[in-house]
Design an enzyme around this catalytic site. Structure first.
Site, PDB file in Angstrom:
ATOM      1  CG  HIS A 190      44.178 -72.173 -49.158  1.00  0.00           C
ATOM      2  ND1 HIS A 190      44.772 -71.903 -47.841  1.00  0.00           N
ATOM      3  CD2 HIS A 190      43.384 -73.409 -48.938  1.00  0.00           C
ATOM      4  CE1 HIS A 190      44.471 -72.689 -46.958  1.00  0.00           C
ATOM      5  NE2 HIS A 190      43.430 -73.558 -47.478  1.00  0.00           N
TER       6      HIS A 190
ATOM      7  CG  LEU B 183      53.077 -68.789 -42.055  1.00  0.00           C
ATOM      8  CD1 LEU B 183      52.544 -70.030 -41.365  1.00  0.00           C
ATOM      9  CD2 LEU B 183      53.825 -67.743 -41.266  1.00  0.00           C
ATOM     10  CD  GLU B 184      46.787 -69.078 -47.543  1.00  0.00           C
ATOM     11  OE1 GLU B 184      45.740 -68.551 -48.257  1.00  0.00           O
ATOM     12  OE2 GLU B 184      46.776 -70.323 -47.700  1.00  0.00           O
ATOM     13  CG  ASP B 185      45.737 -63.780 -42.555  1.00  0.00           C
ATOM     14  OD1 ASP B 185      44.966 -64.512 -42.077  1.00  0.00           O
ATOM     15  OD2 ASP B 185      45.650 -62.274 -42.772  1.00  0.00           O
TER      16      ASP B 185
END
Length: 282
Positions: free
Chosen positions: A50, A213-215
């Site tokens: 992450h 917000l994550e990819d």
């Protein structure tokens, strides 16, 4: 909305982690009342990568917006930092569960994960975070789930809690010391909260605060990143041991770029405690 979080207490479900020394006790409440938590299951998965990293981990000062613009290949949102002499003791915020649409030209399924956490940026050896992940399939159908992780230990998906795209969630993380914390995951729309009492976790730096917000990465590769409806983070704040409040003002505004330089998502500040993450078409 924040008063809802503080009104929630619990009935206990105890699970001991088999990973290293990390231990946790989970408790559940529905609409302000203790409820049976026997249907809740924590599904352990390998720790996800992450952390904010990659080709675009750079920053600049935007002369017009007066924002500290930072670039990443897997994060967009707001990241702030405290100091070793005044570490973070609490972080909080509301956000909407990502509501996704398929990004053209990319195979399904596609994903996006929204979360709130401590460390993982400048201090990238450890991170405590909780959030939700939404997946959209080839037919446009979506599903979402809540999770928590104390990196580099395992990540846990929380099964048995209803989470739908567009729901309002809150995350409240209180850090007692560098290896002890409490995490409260609340679905304000559906009236439940699950509280995790964590002990013997990996040593935190307690420096970085993030609303993201994550990819994310899975099996050493980024998952396919979907487009999404405007995603709001509200009432965001972190508190230090000395009582200082950290919010959106002065934070790094993290933009996500892909390998071609297209911006996939970016935050826009509303005021000192609220911002929205917008989706790009790249």
């Amino acid at each position: 909305m924040r008063s809802l979080v503080h009104s929630l207490l619990v009935t206990a479900l105890m699970i001991w982690s088999a990973v290293a020394d990390l231990r946790y006790v989970a408790t559940l409440e529905q609409d302000g009342r203790a409820v049976d938590a026997s249907h809740i299951e924590f599904v352990k998965t390998p720790p996800l990568r992450h952390g904010r990293h990659g080709r675009h981990a750079s920053s600049r000062r935007d002369a017009n917006a007066k924002d500290n613009i930072s670039y990443s290949d897997n994060w967009c949102g707001v990241s702030h930092r405290s100091t070793p002499s005044d570490p973070v003791s609490n972080i909080f915020g509301y956000f909407t569960v990502p509501d996704l649409k398929l990004r053209p030209g990319i195979p399904a399924p596609q994903f996006a994960a929204a979360w709130i956490g401590v460390d993982g940026a400048k201090c990238n050896s450890t991170m405590l975070q909780a959030g939700v992940t939404t997946v959209v399939n080839a037919n446009g159908g979506q599903s979402a789930s809540a999770w928590w992780e104390w990196f580099p230990e395992a990540s846990y998906s929380i099964k048995g809690l209803t989470v739908k795209p567009g729901d309002w969630m809150s995350i409240n993380i209180t850090i007692k010391d560098e290896r002890t914390a409490r995490v409260v995951v609340t679905n304000a729309q559906r009236g439940y909260a699950i509280t995790l009492a964590l002990t013997e976790g990996p040593k935190l730096c307690r420096l970085d605060t993030e609303w993201i917000l994550e990819d994310f990465y899975e099996k050493n590769a980024q998952v396919a990143f979907a487009t999404f409806s405007d995603l709001w983070f509200l009432d965001v704040a972190a508190t230090t041991v000395a009582g200082k409040t950290i919010g959106v003002d002065g934070a790094a505004m993290v933009h996500m770029k892909n390998e071609t330089g297209s911006v996939l998502c970016w935050p826009e500040q509303w005021d000192s405690s609220n911002f929205v993450v917008l989706s790009g078409s790249g």
